[in-house]
Design a protein around this motif. Structure first.
Motif, mmCIF file in Angstrom:
data_model
loop_
_atom_site.group_PDB
_atom_site.id
_atom_site.type_symbol
_atom_site.label_atom_id
_atom_site.label_comp_id
_atom_site.label_asym_id
_atom_site.label_seq_id
_atom_site.Cartn_x
_atom_site.Cartn_y
_atom_site.Cartn_z
ATOM 1 N N GLN A 417 1.209 -1.211 -0.054
ATOM 2 C CA GLN A 417 0.036 0.125 0.012
ATOM 3 C C GLN A 417 0.987 1.243 0.070
ATOM 4 O OE1 GLN A 417 -3.293 0.408 -0.461
ATOM 5 N NE2 GLN A 417 -3.511 -1.654 -0.605
ATOM 6 N N HIS A 418 1.940 1.148 0.739
ATOM 7 C CA HIS A 418 2.873 2.413 0.784
ATOM 8 C C HIS A 418 3.764 2.586 -0.490
ATOM 9 C CE1 HIS A 418 5.597 5.516 2.457
ATOM 10 N NE2 HIS A 418 6.557 4.606 1.965
ATOM 11 N N LEU A 419 3.857 1.717 -1.226
ATOM 12 C CA LEU A 419 4.615 1.712 -2.348
ATOM 13 C C LEU A 419 3.453 2.416 -3.414
ATOM 14 C CD1 LEU A 419 6.826 -1.644 -2.688
ATOM 15 C CD2 LEU A 419 7.553 0.690 -1.962
ATOM 16 N N LEU A 420 2.343 1.969 -3.483
ATOM 17 C CA LEU A 420 1.396 2.271 -4.270
ATOM 18 C C LEU A 420 0.841 3.836 -4.162
ATOM 19 C CD1 LEU A 420 -1.075 -0.739 -4.705
ATOM 20 C CD2 LEU A 420 0.662 -0.055 -6.335
ATOM 21 N N ASP A 421 0.904 4.035 -2.772
ATOM 22 C CA ASP A 421 0.373 5.365 -2.384
ATOM 23 C C ASP A 421 1.405 5.909 -1.254
ATOM 24 O OD1 ASP A 421 -0.787 7.794 -1.878
ATOM 25 O OD2 ASP A 421 -2.548 6.681 -1.180
ATOM 26 N N GLU A 422 2.202 6.847 -1.644
ATOM 27 C CA GLU A 422 3.195 7.317 -0.413
ATOM 28 C C GLU A 422 2.492 7.783 0.776
ATOM 29 O OE1 GLU A 422 7.242 9.945 -0.416
ATOM 30 O OE2 GLU A 422 6.462 9.190 -2.377
ATOM 31 N N THR A 423 1.130 8.450 0.406
ATOM 32 C CA THR A 423 0.681 9.004 1.848
ATOM 33 C C THR A 423 -0.009 8.049 2.641
ATOM 34 O OG1 THR A 423 -1.511 9.087 0.462
ATOM 35 C CG2 THR A 423 -0.097 11.011 0.129
ATOM 36 N N HIS A 424 -0.123 6.691 2.348
ATOM 37 C CA HIS A 424 -0.315 5.769 2.867
ATOM 38 C C HIS A 424 0.878 5.295 3.511
ATOM 39 C CE1 HIS A 424 -1.222 1.605 4.544
ATOM 40 N NE2 HIS A 424 -2.492 2.027 4.369
ATOM 41 N N GLU A 425 1.275 5.715 5.148
ATOM 42 C CA GLU A 425 2.289 5.479 5.716
ATOM 43 C C GLU A 425 2.514 3.876 6.232
ATOM 44 O OE1 GLU A 425 4.758 7.109 9.690
ATOM 45 O OE2 GLU A 425 2.750 7.667 9.180
ATOM 46 N N HIS A 426 3.609 3.432 6.225
ATOM 47 C CA HIS A 426 4.113 2.135 6.620
ATOM 48 C C HIS A 426 3.938 2.155 8.098
ATOM 49 C CE1 HIS A 426 5.358 -1.988 6.857
ATOM 50 N NE2 HIS A 426 6.454 -1.543 7.356
ATOM 51 N N ARG A 427 3.090 1.709 8.959
ATOM 52 C CA ARG A 427 3.072 1.829 10.467
ATOM 53 C C ARG A 427 2.272 0.555 10.677
ATOM 54 N NH1 ARG A 427 3.840 5.842 14.001
ATOM 55 N NH2 ARG A 427 2.863 5.395 16.037
ATOM 56 N N LEU A 428 3.138 -0.447 11.285
ATOM 57 C CA LEU A 428 2.454 -1.599 11.616
ATOM 58 C C LEU A 428 3.075 -2.187 12.860
ATOM 59 C CD1 LEU A 428 0.322 -4.010 10.889
ATOM 60 C CD2 LEU A 428 2.254 -4.687 9.594
ATOM 61 N N SER A 429 2.298 -2.853 13.787
ATOM 62 C CA SER A 429 3.018 -3.671 14.868
ATOM 63 C C SER A 429 2.972 -5.190 14.462
ATOM 64 C CB SER A 429 2.257 -3.488 16.125
ATOM 65 O OG SER A 429 2.315 -2.130 16.530
ATOM 66 N N VAL A 430 4.183 -5.586 14.560
ATOM 67 C CA VAL A 430 4.117 -7.238 14.121
ATOM 68 C C VAL A 430 5.150 -7.925 15.239
ATOM 69 C CG1 VAL A 430 3.968 -6.691 11.723
ATOM 70 C CG2 VAL A 430 6.246 -6.976 12.935
ATOM 71 N N ARG A 431 4.845 -9.170 15.279
ATOM 72 C CA ARG A 431 5.589 -9.963 16.254
ATOM 73 C C ARG A 431 6.926 -10.463 15.741
ATOM 74 N NH1 ARG A 431 0.210 -13.503 17.882
ATOM 75 N NH2 ARG A 431 -0.041 -12.742 15.421
ATOM 76 N N LEU A 432 7.993 -10.514 16.451
ATOM 77 C CA LEU A 432 9.237 -11.190 16.169
ATOM 78 C C LEU A 432 9.817 -12.116 16.862
ATOM 79 C CD1 LEU A 432 11.182 -7.783 14.699
ATOM 80 C CD2 LEU A 432 9.801 -9.497 13.444
ATOM 81 N N ARG A 433 10.387 -12.910 16.431
ATOM 82 C CA ARG A 433 11.031 -14.118 17.393
ATOM 83 C C ARG A 433 12.177 -13.441 18.123
ATOM 84 N NH1 ARG A 433 9.840 -19.187 17.957
ATOM 85 N NH2 ARG A 433 8.881 -19.563 15.926
ATOM 86 N N HIS A 434 12.333 -13.638 19.463
ATOM 87 C CA HIS A 434 13.258 -13.379 20.242
ATOM 88 C C HIS A 434 14.319 -14.326 20.319
ATOM 89 C CE1 HIS A 434 15.677 -12.144 23.986
ATOM 90 N NE2 HIS A 434 15.146 -10.763 23.682
ATOM 91 N N GLN A 435 15.468 -13.853 20.704
ATOM 92 C CA GLN A 435 16.459 -14.909 20.708
ATOM 93 C C GLN A 435 16.285 -16.154 21.530
ATOM 94 O OE1 GLN A 435 19.086 -15.476 23.319
ATOM 95 N NE2 GLN A 435 20.425 -17.045 21.758
ATOM 96 N N SER A 436 15.333 -15.779 22.487
ATOM 97 C CA SER A 436 15.094 -16.808 23.732
ATOM 98 C C SER A 436 13.913 -17.651 23.156
ATOM 99 C CB SER A 436 14.622 -16.135 24.824
ATOM 100 O OG SER A 436 13.627 -15.120 24.441
ATOM 101 N N GLY A 437 13.240 -17.369 21.940
ATOM 102 C CA GLY A 437 12.475 -18.292 21.034
ATOM 103 C C GLY A 437 11.082 -17.562 21.524
ATOM 104 N N ARG A 438 10.782 -16.679 22.413
ATOM 105 C CA ARG A 438 9.356 -16.196 22.596
ATOM 106 C C ARG A 438 9.197 -15.078 21.610
ATOM 107 N NH1 ARG A 438 9.946 -11.189 25.614
ATOM 108 N NH2 ARG A 438 12.130 -10.613 26.056
ATOM 109 N N TRP A 439 7.994 -14.474 21.380
ATOM 110 C CA TRP A 439 7.590 -13.578 20.367
ATOM 111 C C TRP A 439 7.489 -12.140 21.251
ATOM 112 C CZ3 TRP A 439 7.577 -14.914 15.531
ATOM 113 C CH2 TRP A 439 7.367 -16.163 15.287
#
Length: 479
Positions: A417-439
């Protein structure tokens, strides 16, 4: 920066060819002039000798005529002593004049021998008749000092020989004069031929050397005038540059610098001339050890671009991006060096402020190179995930493996969406895997950082914040 080159001036060795041609022509003119002078001197000497020979022949004719008048009359009762003495004296003078003519004839045969066969034959006839004359005079004993009465046959024989000798001398005088005139004409024609050759040589020099040289000089002058005008405009423009510019010669000594260089270092263009630009910057450097790389690059003849810290004109420490590149001449050698110094003090100050703000806010920085399909981050991001340096791979696939499977599609959609429309800001919360294995939850905010001329996005960059505590609080509130 690409290696600079000095454009060839065209006809680099033209001046050598012109100089050799000019000196060759001058040498040839000198040789021809000397040869003409030698011919003229020789002609003068030969002319004098010919005149002496003709005078000697005329003198002998006069003596023969006088001798014919002094021959005693056989009918006289007694010889006249005075007449006999005059006869003997005339005979002696005639012999001496004949010897002089022989000597001059030998000299003439060495320098300018007779060329006419008629003249040579006349000379031989004179020599034969002269010997007959001497024999007749000796038989009559006309050269003796004692007077005597001559016989009628002796007188007639002597008179015939004298008349023949006089006629032979007359013929010889005419032939010698004609031969002298012919040789003079030939010599004059030779001299005129030399003069004509010199004139033709000068005309050829004017047509084939002077005119091309004049045209080449005019073209070179016009080219130099255009170059001077371009350099004047470039110097005027360079003085308005914010970047410091310095030019030095092959020995790495300064020849010109702009006003920005003076404002940066405190050295005017006149003060910088003759000094090594590296030395000028080193003298202002807050850390002279950085210039060892510049010295090594200069010795190796390669360009170098480095950020160094210097003391500015105001005595403050600042960062400068120094780009020093060699200038190549047409032969491939070094014609000099050009130095461009960009003041990075303001940029560095802003970077430090931004870095301090990011550090205080506890933000991570990330960027995604869409061309190489790689992802990069700062140390703060690694601290969020608990990974040490060198463990995480920058490839996009490795980054995908860190994102929770349920969050990958929302991540891709937000990017799209951001690449199609620059006014649509890329803002998002996602889960990443920690080194300990938790999210853990990370909030990403970013936008397109680099684009092509056509508008294609090359890189996305932004910041990241650890929102794991906020997400846990939200979960508790829901519960």
């Amino acid at each position: 920066m690409q290696r600079l080159r000095v454009p060839p001036s065209g006809g680099l060795y033209t001046h050598v060819l012109v100089r050799c041609a000019m000196y060759g022509v001058l040498l040839l003119l000198l040789v021809l002039g000397i040869y003409r002078a030698v011919l003229s001197l020789q002609w003068q000497e030969d002319r004098q000798l010919d005149l002496h020979i003709l005078h000697s022949v005329s003198e002998q004719r006069v003596l023969l005529q006088r001798l014919s008048l002094l021959v005693p009359d056989p009918k006289a009762q007694a010889p006249d002593p005075d007449r006999w003495q005059a006869l003997a004296s005339t005979t002696l003078r005639l012999r001496k004049e004949a010897d002089v003519l022989d000597q001059m004839q030998r000299r003439q045969s060495e320098s300018a021998p007779l060329s006419s066969r008629v003249a040579i034959a006349a000379l031989k006839d004179w020599q034969v008749v002269r010997e007959a004359l001497w024999a007749s005079l000796d038989r009559a004993n006309l050269s003796g000092e004692t007077p005597r009465t001559l016989q009628d046959t002796e007188v007639r024989s002597t008179m015939r020989v004298i008349a023949r000798a006089e006629m032979t001398l007359y013929t010889l005088a005419q032939q010698l004069a004609a031969d002298t005139s012919q040789r003079s004409h030939r010599l004059i024609r030779t001299i005129w031929a030399i003069v004509g050759g010199v004139v033709l040589l000068i005309l050829a020099l004017a047509v084939f050397l002077v005119e091309p040289t004049a045209r080449a000089v005019r073209r070179q002058y016009e080219e130099l005038s255009r170059q001077a005008e371009r350099l004047k405009r470039m110097a005027t423009v360079a003085d308005f540059f914010f970047d410091s510019i310095g030019i030095n010669d092959a020995s790495r000594r300064g020849t010109w610098s702009n006003q920005a260089f003076t404002e940066l270092t405190g050295y005017t263009s006149e003060a910088a001339q003759g000094r090594r630009i590296g030395t000028l910057l080193r003298g202002r450097s807050a850390d002279p050890t950085h210039f060892s790389e510049f010295t090594e690059a200069l010795v190796q003849g390669r360009g170098i671009k480095r950020e160094v810290r210097i003391l500015t004109r105001q005595g403050l420490r600042g960062w400068v991006l120094v780009d020093m590149q060699p200038i190549a001449d047409p032969a491939g050698g070094d014609a000099g060096w050009v130095l461009v110094a960009t003041d990075l003090s303001e940029v560095r100050s802003q970077q430090e402020i931004l870095s301090l703000a990011v550090s205080v806010a506890g933000l991570g920085i990330w960027h995604w190179d869409l061309v190489d399909n790689t992802v990069g981050w700062n140390r703060r991001m690694q601290q969020f995930l608990g990974y040490p340096d060198g463990v995480l791979s920058p490839h996009a696939e490795s980054w995908k493996a860190l994102i929770h499977p349920d969050d990958w599609l929302p991540w891709k959609e937000s990017i799209r969406q951001h690449l199609l429309d620059e006014t649509h800001e890329h803002r998002l919360s996602v889960r990443l895997r920690h080194q300990s294995g938790r999210w853990i939850w990370i909030l990403f905010a970013g936008r397109a950082a680099d684009r092509t001329v056509q508008g294609r996005v090359l890189r996305i960059a932004g910041v990241a914040m650890d929102v794991n505590a906020q997400k846990a609080l939200e979960q508790q509130l829901r519960s």
